[in-house]
Design a protein around this motif. Sequence first.
Motif, PDB file in Angstrom:
ATOM      1  N   TYR A   1       0.808  -1.220   0.000  1.00 41.51           N
ATOM      2  CA  TYR A   1       0.000   0.000   0.000  1.00 41.51           C
ATOM      3  C   TYR A   1       0.841   1.269   0.000  1.00 41.51           C
ATOM      4  CZ  TYR A   1      -4.155  -2.701   1.197  1.00 41.51           C
ATOM      5  OH  TYR A   1      -5.201  -3.579   1.172  1.00 41.51           O
ATOM      6  N   SER A   2       0.258   2.340  -0.569  1.00 45.52           N
ATOM      7  CA  SER A   2       0.790   3.677  -0.326  1.00 45.52           C
ATOM      8  C   SER A   2       0.391   4.058   1.107  1.00 45.52           C
ATOM      9  CB  SER A   2       0.188   4.666  -1.326  1.00 45.52           C
ATOM     10  OG  SER A   2      -1.223   4.734  -1.169  1.00 45.52           O
ATOM     11  N   PRO A   3       1.102   5.039   1.708  1.00 45.47           N
ATOM     12  CA  PRO A   3       0.817   5.350   3.119  1.00 45.47           C
ATOM     13  C   PRO A   3      -0.637   5.766   3.380  1.00 45.47           C
ATOM     14  CG  PRO A   3       2.868   6.373   2.424  1.00 45.47           C
ATOM     15  CD  PRO A   3       2.245   5.803   1.188  1.00 45.47           C
ATOM     16  N   ASP A   4      -1.297   6.380   2.401  1.00 50.53           N
ATOM     17  CA  ASP A   4      -2.690   6.785   2.629  1.00 50.53           C
ATOM     18  C   ASP A   4      -3.691   5.680   2.267  1.00 50.53           C
ATOM     19  OD1 ASP A   4      -2.628   6.744  -0.108  1.00 50.53           O
ATOM     20  OD2 ASP A   4      -3.181   8.859  -0.391  1.00 50.53           O
ATOM     21  N   GLY A   5      -3.184   4.556   1.822  1.00 52.07           N
ATOM     22  CA  GLY A   5      -4.063   3.417   1.541  1.00 52.07           C
ATOM     23  C   GLY A   5      -4.889   3.536   0.275  1.00 52.07           C
ATOM     24  N   THR A   6      -4.617   4.537  -0.580  1.00 54.27           N
ATOM     25  CA  THR A   6      -5.429   4.700  -1.786  1.00 54.27           C
ATOM     26  C   THR A   6      -4.819   4.012  -3.009  1.00 54.27           C
ATOM     27  OG1 THR A   6      -4.352   6.763  -2.403  1.00 54.27           O
ATOM     28  CG2 THR A   6      -6.324   6.922  -1.007  1.00 54.27           C
ATOM     29  N   LYS A   7      -3.549   3.635  -2.891  1.00 56.51           N
ATOM     30  CA  LYS A   7      -2.878   2.990  -4.023  1.00 56.51           C
ATOM     31  C   LYS A   7      -2.235   1.693  -3.546  1.00 56.51           C
ATOM     32  CE  LYS A   7      -3.232   6.365  -7.148  1.00 56.51           C
ATOM     33  NZ  LYS A   7      -2.377   7.553  -7.066  1.00 56.51           N
ATOM     34  N   MET A   8      -2.054   0.799  -4.491  1.00 58.79           N
ATOM     35  CA  MET A   8      -1.333  -0.421  -4.173  1.00 58.79           C
ATOM     36  C   MET A   8      -0.485  -0.795  -5.381  1.00 58.79           C
ATOM     37  SD  MET A   8      -2.875  -4.228  -3.505  1.00 58.79           S
ATOM     38  CE  MET A   8      -3.131  -4.032  -1.752  1.00 58.79           C
ATOM     39  N   VAL A   9       0.759  -1.178  -5.122  1.00 59.49           N
ATOM     40  CA  VAL A   9       1.556  -1.761  -6.210  1.00 59.49           C
ATOM     41  C   VAL A   9       1.568  -3.268  -6.006  1.00 59.49           C
ATOM     42  CG1 VAL A   9       3.079   0.129  -6.892  1.00 59.49           C
ATOM     43  CG2 VAL A   9       3.634  -1.257  -4.865  1.00 59.49           C
ATOM     44  N   PHE A  10       1.570  -3.994  -7.099  1.00 62.93           N
ATOM     45  CA  PHE A  10       1.632  -5.447  -7.003  1.00 62.93           C
ATOM     46  C   PHE A  10       2.254  -6.000  -8.272  1.00 62.93           C
ATOM     47  CE2 PHE A  10      -1.869  -6.657  -9.886  1.00 62.93           C
ATOM     48  CZ  PHE A  10      -2.545  -5.455 -10.013  1.00 62.93           C
ATOM     49  N   GLN A  11       2.529  -7.290  -8.263  1.00 58.55           N
ATOM     50  CA  GLN A  11       3.066  -7.914  -9.466  1.00 58.55           C
ATOM     51  C   GLN A  11       2.100  -8.975  -9.951  1.00 58.55           C
ATOM     52  OE1 GLN A  11       6.715  -8.933  -7.552  1.00 58.55           O
ATOM     53  NE2 GLN A  11       6.178 -11.104  -7.375  1.00 58.55           N
ATOM     54  N   SER A  12       2.003  -9.113 -11.266  1.00 57.76           N
ATOM     55  CA  SER A  12       1.052 -10.067 -11.824  1.00 57.76           C
ATOM     56  C   SER A  12       1.501 -10.492 -13.218  1.00 57.76           C
ATOM     57  CB  SER A  12      -0.341  -9.419 -11.909  1.00 57.76           C
ATOM     58  OG  SER A  12      -1.277 -10.324 -12.461  1.00 57.76           O
ATOM     59  N   GLU A  13       1.147 -11.724 -13.567  1.00 61.43           N
ATOM     60  CA  GLU A  13       1.404 -12.215 -14.930  1.00 61.43           C
ATOM     61  C   GLU A  13       0.154 -11.987 -15.746  1.00 61.43           C
ATOM     62  OE1 GLU A  13       4.101 -15.982 -13.472  1.00 61.43           O
ATOM     63  OE2 GLU A  13       2.728 -16.264 -15.133  1.00 61.43           O
ATOM     64  N   ARG A  14       0.148 -10.936 -16.542  1.00 61.29           N
ATOM     65  CA  ARG A  14      -1.075 -10.557 -17.266  1.00 61.29           C
ATOM     66  C   ARG A  14      -0.875 -10.426 -18.754  1.00 61.29           C
ATOM     67  NH1 ARG A  14      -4.501  -6.616 -13.238  1.00 61.29           N
ATOM     68  NH2 ARG A  14      -4.658  -8.258 -11.691  1.00 61.29           N
ATOM     69  N   ASP A  15       0.360 -10.383 -19.188  1.00 64.09           N
ATOM     70  CA  ASP A  15       0.617 -10.152 -20.602  1.00 64.09           C
ATOM     71  C   ASP A  15       0.855 -11.494 -21.279  1.00 64.09           C
ATOM     72  OD1 ASP A  15       1.505  -9.471 -23.069  1.00 64.09           O
ATOM     73  OD2 ASP A  15       3.144  -8.178 -22.386  1.00 64.09           O
TER      74      ASP A  15
END
Lengths: 380, 612
Positions: free
Chosen positions: A55-69
């Motif tokens: 999460y970003s500190p304000d909880g509005t964003k998240m980074v993650f990893q995924s196999e999507r392509d």
Amino acid sequence: MNRLAISLSIALVVGAGSAEAGAGGAKETGEEELQFLTRTRQLSYEGLRAGEGYYSPDGTKMVFQSERDPKNPFYQIFELDLTTGETRQVSPGQGKTTCAFIRPGSGDIVFASTHHDPKSEQYQKEELEFRASGKERRYSWDYDPEMELYVENHETGELTRLTHAKGYDAEASYSPDGEWIVFSSNHHAYASDLSEHLKKKLEIDPSYFLDLYRVRADGTDLERLTVVPGYDGGPFFSFDGKHIVWRRFDEEGLTAEVWLANADGSEARAVTSFGAMSWAPYVHPSGDYIIFTSNKLGFANFELFIVDVEGTKEPVRVTYTDGFDGLPVPTPDGNGMTWTTNRRGSSQLFTAKWNHANALKALNEAPARQELPKKESSSK
Amino acid sequence: MIQRTGTSPALRVLPATVVAVALVSLIPGTVPASVEQITTDVETLAADQMEGRLTGEKGAEAAVAYIESQLEKMGAVPMPGEKEFRQAFEFTAGSKDVGTKLYFRAGGEDGVLEDRTDVQALSFSDSRAVDGDVVFAGYGLKLPQDSEFPYDSYAGLDVEGKIVVVLRYFPGEVDRDTRALLARYSGLRYKALLAREAGAAALLIVTGPNSPNAGEVIPMQFDTALSGSGIVAASLNLDSAEMLLKKAGVEESLKDLQTKMDTGNPHVTGFPLEGVAARLDVKVERERRTGLNVLGYLPATDGGVNDGIITLGAHYDHLGHGSGGNSLAGADEKGQVHNGADDNASGVSAVLEVGRALAKAERRRPVLMGFWGGEELGLLGSTDFVAGMEDLSPGVGAYLNFDMVGRLREDKLTIQAVGSSDRWASLIEQANVVHGFDVYPQQDPYLPTDSQAFYLEGVPTLNFFTGSHEDYHRPSDDVEKVNMEGIDQISRMATLMVRKLMKDESLPTYQQVERGKEEGGGRDSMRAFTGTIPDYTAEVEGLLLSGVVGGGPAEEAGLQGGDVIVEFGGQAITNIYDYTYALDAVKVNEPVQVILVREGERMELTLTPRAR
């Protein structure tokens, strides 16, 4: 899935096998889990698998990893806007990437990537061909020495390469003030004059050489924090910035314990003496306890556990659902938990309400830790 | 939702913990306007005055009038080129025998059977007379050439232009797998098709002495076919069949013949009834009726693209007083109005609510709201619509269906047909990040609801569903049990999904999904009734029961809601298709062992299926 980044001998379990099973089996959830986690639901649906959501500190964003392509069988980094549901790909799309983290204050995103490697497209092709052949491989992570840290500038979208030396540089995260990055690297092993024995070791098991480093957000003041044989990785700052927590494997790479140190690496001590593969620790925003995953209950059975930050108690089991539960990350307000699990088929991000009061109560009632914490003398 | 045949759903019984959890924190004492509107929609459509909205009846027309008024109010218009929201379609509301006769001549003697207990038309028969010699063709079965069990009742028999007499069902004394296989090809309609393809002029079906309902003529089933099946077909009672055999000098009784064939021995064949000629004069009257679809259109706003219509739909019809054969009313509820509050006033309300939101918004693509009639009678309205779909310009780019969305519990939302496009998983992810349902995606697009009609015509589809319950297809499917806030939340999420679909560069691509095992000709073949109620929302290893039918075989056996059946009659059950398959293989009145998991404990029970 890579903050786990484990040597081949133990690399089974996590993703592959059941991840490929698809929509077959929702697993039975034990009642006990409900005292900690309620309203559990799946967060990510797209792609073969997803994980490592931070999460970003304000909880509005998240980074993650995924196999999507469909053209790239390796993880790419995505940023999810939790207020709109929009997802944006952060990484360039070529090669392997792993372990992103949002910089507090600026919104910059650090991640590790091999996209500069001229061979990265060839590796993608080979992996796709391998999959097309119908074979399945256990999840494994190769500690690609081309893995380097990159930072995406939030304002301009430009990528800046932060590390340059040959060697695996990855598993990075920021300090709460955004000034520091801690990460795991073995670049020192590639640069030093190793004995024949160690040279061979580096070929077979490069993770053995991984140690923690810290560096300023602008890439200056690189400093090594650990010098112990065996894999040190997956470091995160506590929410008050005073500590870092990570997992340390033994020399054979068979078991790992959760470790805690001051932000500069001093006073490192083991928080667990669980004698299993315990990893992916993250400090709860309250600072009261650490949540991590361990296969204490069975080689292929990863469950989430919590333990008090000083490790005075035996860890308390949190999840009671068949399948893999790992990479837990509390929401910044401390009232939610997001983690990676294959409880409904493929490995995906799940989220739930977290019962902090019950966590404290359970830790309070937990028996004292079986062994005394070991002090590390060789650090710093 | 129409009943999923083959799995004998009889959906009933759920734990009493039907907790409605609103996803937004509502200010105590206030109800959002949208929830009030939804409540009005559902209350109006599920009111007793609507008399269960049976297609072709005036209750359904009253529902149509209400939907039209709502479309008018939101500013929707009829489809381009149409003047009205309502679109009529024709269907058969039922068929009856109006004087079928079987004349026969043997050994210089003439006779006629005209009593309905002796001979009666099959509901799908052509209405005309044919003359021909009579041939007995065993079970009248023919399996595909590549099947594991080669079986052809017509092999070596000349039936060209003749009247064929066959046994109902299929050989019973065969192993389990063969039974399951045979069951799939033994439906009445399939047998008629086989006889027609073999060149026969007419088909007479008799229920053998070894079969359930031994000897009786087959009741005329509810059949919505607009016309006959291309063959003259009737059922014959046992005595009449025996009489014809005797006239032909056959010494064996039909029981002897059936017993010989019941082993499945493919070498036991039929034979001509020497010296017997007959004239089968079938008189079937089909009652043609008119049903209504309601279509409301919201054109793209200025600067939009016209590459495809984003379509939303829900059937508004239900079961009337439940006389059509698909009611699951208990003995004490028979004949009451089936209000269908969840099925599917809830879906209609959800589509209207999405429409109300989109009517006020900028629309990059046109939006169509389809309210279908005749769903409960077999997807009639939607099937009629998709038949004319290729004349639309632009065509339908995607279809979102809402069938039974009124029972949201613990935020659990099932979204079905996700396999129909690679866009759906990402769209669900994006929309649900904001809305926070506990979404259970299911891949299979072959569903017992209107979305299937669209999918079969190449349209990517989704179906929203909040799960089965004890009131399914019963008069107790009432307004009080509907979670209005849940409908509101679902329509908000659907609105967001449509907005995203309108914004997408291109329309979702259609994906072909392999059809499950449920197919075959065995829809009306000898189906065992077990009284289990599968939970369609859960994807567990095995078959999770949401409940059991009161007084049914499952309840008598001791099964209950929450049980997970993992083995049935010696066959491992991993999903609902396995279960369907296993059901085909069991015999009526013959106990089967059921292995189930209840609260983690493995148990074994004995269940005795009954005839339906």
